[in-house]
Design a protein around this motif. Structure first.
Motif, mmCIF file in Angstrom:
data_model
loop_
_atom_site.group_PDB
_atom_site.id
_atom_site.type_symbol
_atom_site.label_atom_id
_atom_site.label_comp_id
_atom_site.label_asym_id
_atom_site.label_seq_id
_atom_site.Cartn_x
_atom_site.Cartn_y
_atom_site.Cartn_z
ATOM 1 N N ASN A 126 0.651 33.289 -6.328
ATOM 2 C CA ASN A 126 -0.077 34.299 -5.550
ATOM 3 C C ASN A 126 -1.528 33.885 -5.319
ATOM 4 O OD1 ASN A 126 2.127 36.146 -5.302
ATOM 5 N ND2 ASN A 126 1.761 36.814 -7.414
ATOM 6 N N LYS A 127 -1.709 32.594 -5.069
ATOM 7 C CA LYS A 127 -3.036 32.064 -4.779
ATOM 8 C C LYS A 127 -3.119 31.703 -3.298
ATOM 9 C CE LYS A 127 -4.499 31.900 -9.125
ATOM 10 N NZ LYS A 127 -5.686 32.633 -9.625
ATOM 11 N N ASP A 128 -4.311 31.819 -2.762
ATOM 12 C CA ASP A 128 -4.525 31.464 -1.360
ATOM 13 C C ASP A 128 -4.718 29.950 -1.257
ATOM 14 O OD1 ASP A 128 -4.917 31.609 1.342
ATOM 15 O OD2 ASP A 128 -7.036 32.183 1.191
ATOM 16 N N ILE A 129 -3.620 29.235 -1.559
ATOM 17 C CA ILE A 129 -3.663 27.775 -1.584
ATOM 18 C C ILE A 129 -2.521 27.234 -0.735
ATOM 19 C CG2 ILE A 129 -3.432 25.706 -3.016
ATOM 20 C CD1 ILE A 129 -4.456 27.359 -5.374
ATOM 21 N N ARG A 130 -2.845 26.303 0.118
ATOM 22 C CA ARG A 130 -1.834 25.555 0.860
ATOM 23 C C ARG A 130 -2.238 24.092 0.776
ATOM 24 N NH1 ARG A 130 3.411 26.204 2.793
ATOM 25 N NH2 ARG A 130 3.824 24.409 4.137
ATOM 26 N N PRO A 131 -1.583 23.309 -0.098
ATOM 27 C CA PRO A 131 -2.029 21.923 -0.278
ATOM 28 C C PRO A 131 -1.976 21.121 1.021
ATOM 29 C CG PRO A 131 0.086 22.307 -1.370
ATOM 30 C CD PRO A 131 -0.432 23.636 -0.949
ATOM 31 N N ASP A 132 -3.074 20.424 1.290
ATOM 32 C CA ASP A 132 -3.170 19.563 2.470
ATOM 33 C C ASP A 132 -2.749 18.134 2.149
ATOM 34 O OD1 ASP A 132 -4.683 21.524 4.259
ATOM 35 O OD2 ASP A 132 -6.029 21.401 2.528
ATOM 36 N N ILE A 133 -2.977 17.734 0.898
ATOM 37 C CA ILE A 133 -2.759 16.357 0.462
ATOM 38 C C ILE A 133 -2.025 16.384 -0.876
ATOM 39 C CG2 ILE A 133 -3.877 14.149 -0.079
ATOM 40 C CD1 ILE A 133 -6.443 15.368 1.234
ATOM 41 N N SER A 134 -1.153 15.423 -1.089
ATOM 42 C CA SER A 134 -0.537 15.235 -2.406
ATOM 43 C C SER A 134 -0.879 13.842 -2.907
ATOM 44 C CB SER A 134 0.980 15.416 -2.334
ATOM 45 O OG SER A 134 1.557 14.459 -1.462
ATOM 46 N N PHE A 135 -0.934 13.728 -4.226
ATOM 47 C CA PHE A 135 -1.282 12.430 -4.811
ATOM 48 C C PHE A 135 -0.662 12.291 -6.195
ATOM 49 C CE2 PHE A 135 -4.281 10.097 -7.655
ATOM 50 C CZ PHE A 135 -3.989 8.826 -7.190
ATOM 51 N N TRP A 179 -7.315 21.204 -0.020
ATOM 52 C CA TRP A 179 -6.609 21.360 -1.292
ATOM 53 C C TRP A 179 -5.712 20.151 -1.520
ATOM 54 C CZ3 TRP A 179 -7.476 24.520 -5.204
ATOM 55 C CH2 TRP A 179 -8.145 25.727 -4.980
ATOM 56 N N LEU A 180 -5.757 19.640 -2.729
ATOM 57 C CA LEU A 180 -4.939 18.497 -3.122
ATOM 58 C C LEU A 180 -4.076 18.896 -4.310
ATOM 59 C CD1 LEU A 180 -5.995 14.818 -3.395
ATOM 60 C CD2 LEU A 180 -5.015 15.900 -5.405
ATOM 61 N N VAL A 181 -2.780 18.580 -4.256
ATOM 62 C CA VAL A 181 -1.886 18.815 -5.389
ATOM 63 C C VAL A 181 -1.652 17.477 -6.081
ATOM 64 C CG1 VAL A 181 0.184 18.648 -3.901
ATOM 65 C CG2 VAL A 181 0.342 19.717 -6.160
ATOM 66 N N THR A 182 -1.841 17.463 -7.393
ATOM 67 C CA THR A 182 -1.739 16.221 -8.152
ATOM 68 C C THR A 182 -1.358 16.557 -9.585
ATOM 69 O OG1 THR A 182 -2.896 14.159 -8.709
ATOM 70 C CG2 THR A 182 -4.220 16.188 -8.689
ATOM 71 N N ASN A 183 -1.673 15.670 -10.533
ATOM 72 C CA ASN A 183 -1.378 15.956 -11.940
ATOM 73 C C ASN A 183 -2.663 16.140 -12.742
ATOM 74 O OD1 ASN A 183 -2.219 13.336 -13.194
ATOM 75 N ND2 ASN A 183 -0.518 12.498 -12.011
ATOM 76 N N ASP A 184 -2.526 16.765 -13.897
ATOM 77 C CA ASP A 184 -3.694 17.098 -14.707
ATOM 78 C C ASP A 184 -4.399 15.867 -15.264
ATOM 79 O OD1 ASP A 184 -1.524 16.537 -16.330
ATOM 80 O OD2 ASP A 184 -1.827 18.216 -17.697
ATOM 81 N N PRO A 218 0.801 -1.223 0.000
ATOM 82 C CA PRO A 218 0.000 0.000 0.000
ATOM 83 C C PRO A 218 0.837 1.279 0.000
ATOM 84 C CG PRO A 218 0.052 -0.918 2.203
ATOM 85 C CD PRO A 218 0.739 -1.911 1.317
ATOM 86 N N GLU A 219 2.109 1.175 0.445
ATOM 87 C CA GLU A 219 3.027 2.305 0.380
ATOM 88 C C GLU A 219 4.425 1.762 0.162
ATOM 89 O OE1 GLU A 219 4.215 4.273 3.994
ATOM 90 O OE2 GLU A 219 3.172 2.793 5.235
ATOM 91 N N SER A 220 5.368 2.639 -0.149
ATOM 92 C CA SER A 220 6.736 2.198 -0.405
ATOM 93 C C SER A 220 7.674 3.391 -0.302
ATOM 94 C CB SER A 220 6.846 1.584 -1.804
ATOM 95 O OG SER A 220 6.629 2.575 -2.793
ATOM 96 N N SER A 221 8.964 3.110 -0.365
ATOM 97 C CA SER A 221 9.948 4.191 -0.310
ATOM 98 C C SER A 221 9.750 5.173 -1.458
ATOM 99 C CB SER A 221 11.366 3.609 -0.351
ATOM 100 O OG SER A 221 11.552 2.808 -1.514
ATOM 101 N N LEU A 222 9.537 4.666 -2.667
ATOM 102 C CA LEU A 222 9.427 5.546 -3.831
ATOM 103 C C LEU A 222 8.121 6.337 -3.828
ATOM 104 C CD1 LEU A 222 10.592 6.600 -6.456
ATOM 105 C CD2 LEU A 222 9.621 4.615 -7.634
ATOM 106 N N THR A 223 7.002 5.665 -3.575
ATOM 107 C CA THR A 223 5.722 6.383 -3.585
ATOM 108 C C THR A 223 5.673 7.434 -2.480
ATOM 109 O OG1 THR A 223 4.728 4.597 -2.267
ATOM 110 C CG2 THR A 223 4.413 4.509 -4.658
ATOM 111 N N ASN A 224 6.256 7.135 -1.326
ATOM 112 C CA ASN A 224 6.283 8.112 -0.236
ATOM 113 C C ASN A 224 7.202 9.281 -0.557
ATOM 114 O OD1 ASN A 224 4.562 6.423 1.112
ATOM 115 N ND2 ASN A 224 5.966 5.899 2.767
ATOM 116 N N PHE A 225 8.365 8.978 -1.133
ATOM 117 C CA PHE A 225 9.299 10.043 -1.494
ATOM 118 C C PHE A 225 8.663 11.021 -2.478
ATOM 119 C CE2 PHE A 225 12.346 11.637 -4.649
ATOM 120 C CZ PHE A 225 13.124 12.453 -3.834
ATOM 121 N N LEU A 226 8.033 10.496 -3.515
ATOM 122 C CA LEU A 226 7.436 11.355 -4.538
ATOM 123 C C LEU A 226 6.263 12.160 -3.985
ATOM 124 C CD1 LEU A 226 7.545 8.924 -7.597
ATOM 125 C CD2 LEU A 226 8.980 10.946 -7.221
ATOM 126 N N ALA A 227 5.441 11.535 -3.155
ATOM 127 C CA ALA A 227 4.293 12.241 -2.583
ATOM 128 C C ALA A 227 4.743 13.358 -1.647
ATOM 129 C CB ALA A 227 3.393 11.257 -1.844
#
Length: 254
Positions: free
Chosen positions: A102-111, A195-200, A78-87
């Protein structure tokens, strides 16, 4: 890393230019087994002379060392060194990218979607070429805002698939659902916005993440994830730090 992109465009132009030239091919047919043999078509010498200097520059840039890893990092569920490092890298760099917008954004989660991580990172020296192998796609950083209820739906899908590359969050997989979810050390609240930061790609519903298409807000980061990784690794190297990561219990089976 605009240089690497420019070189690739130039090489692509060269290949297209050559392929569009009128070519005359002599063929012979062996009647015994109907094998068609194409005679070699010589490359245009002028185009080759233009291309070769850039080829050597590109090869030099791709072999450039941008980091050193204390360990081989591989992906696993479910997790690993690589997936954790990248996230974790995405969460940190995502905050800086958002600040630059200049956006009022602070990501809470990355994916980062598991399927988009194409290979491993070796122990020892890491080159630009390694990162192109790791992230061969042209995906860009985006920020999406989700309700707590939507975050739960997203994590249930992650749990159903056995885990993924997530940062800023911890949960247990119980009966194929995400349980005891904590974000930033606090219990998930279905009434809060996150807020979540991810890819398009996944933001558009790729890999089955349809919940992201029902987001509350969307902000484009206007930078490729591969370039973010390269820049992050270069900063670590400049500061004399090797990279490392390990499973830390952010996703566990109950």
């Amino acid at each position: 890393m605009q240089r690497s992109f420019s070189y690739i465009v130039l090489i692509t132009w060269f290949l297209l230019a050559w392929s569009c030239k009128t070519q005359y091919v002599t063929t012979s047919l062996k009647k015994s087994n109907h094998e068609v043999v194409n005679a070699a078509v010589p490359l245009d010498s002028q185009l080759v002379s233009i291309y070769l200097p850039y080829k050597s520059v590109l090869e030099k840039d791709m072999s450039r060392v941008i980091s050193v890893s204390e360990q081989e990092m591989v992906k696993d569920r479910p997790e690993s060194s690589l997936t954790n490092f990248l996230a974790d890298m995405m969460l940190k760099e995502g905050a800086e990218i958002a600040a630059g917008l200049n956006k009022d954004i602070r990501p809470d989660i990355s994916f980062l979607n598991y399927g988009g991580i194409r290979t491993f990172l070796p122990r020892g020296e890491i080159t630009v070429h390694n990162i192109f192998e790791l992230m061969p796609f042209e995906n860009e950083v985006v920020f999406i805002q989700l309700s707590g209820e939507q975050v739960q739906e997203f994590l249930n899908y992650v749990a159903e698939n056995g885990g993924n590359s997530v940062g800023g969050i911890r949960f247990k997989i119980s009966e194929n659902k995400a349980a005891n979810v904590e974000i930033g050390g606090k219990p998930l609240s279905e009434k809060e916005l996150y807020w979540l930061v991810t890819n398009d790609y996944v933001a558009a519903g790729g890999d089955g993440f349809d919940v992201f298409t029902r987001r509350k807000e969307f902000v484009a980061g206007n930078v490729k994830i591969r370039d973010v990784i390269i820049a992050h690794l270069e900063k670590e190297l400049d500061n004399g730090r090797q990279i490392s990561a390990k499973p830390d219990g952010r996703i566990v089976y109950e």
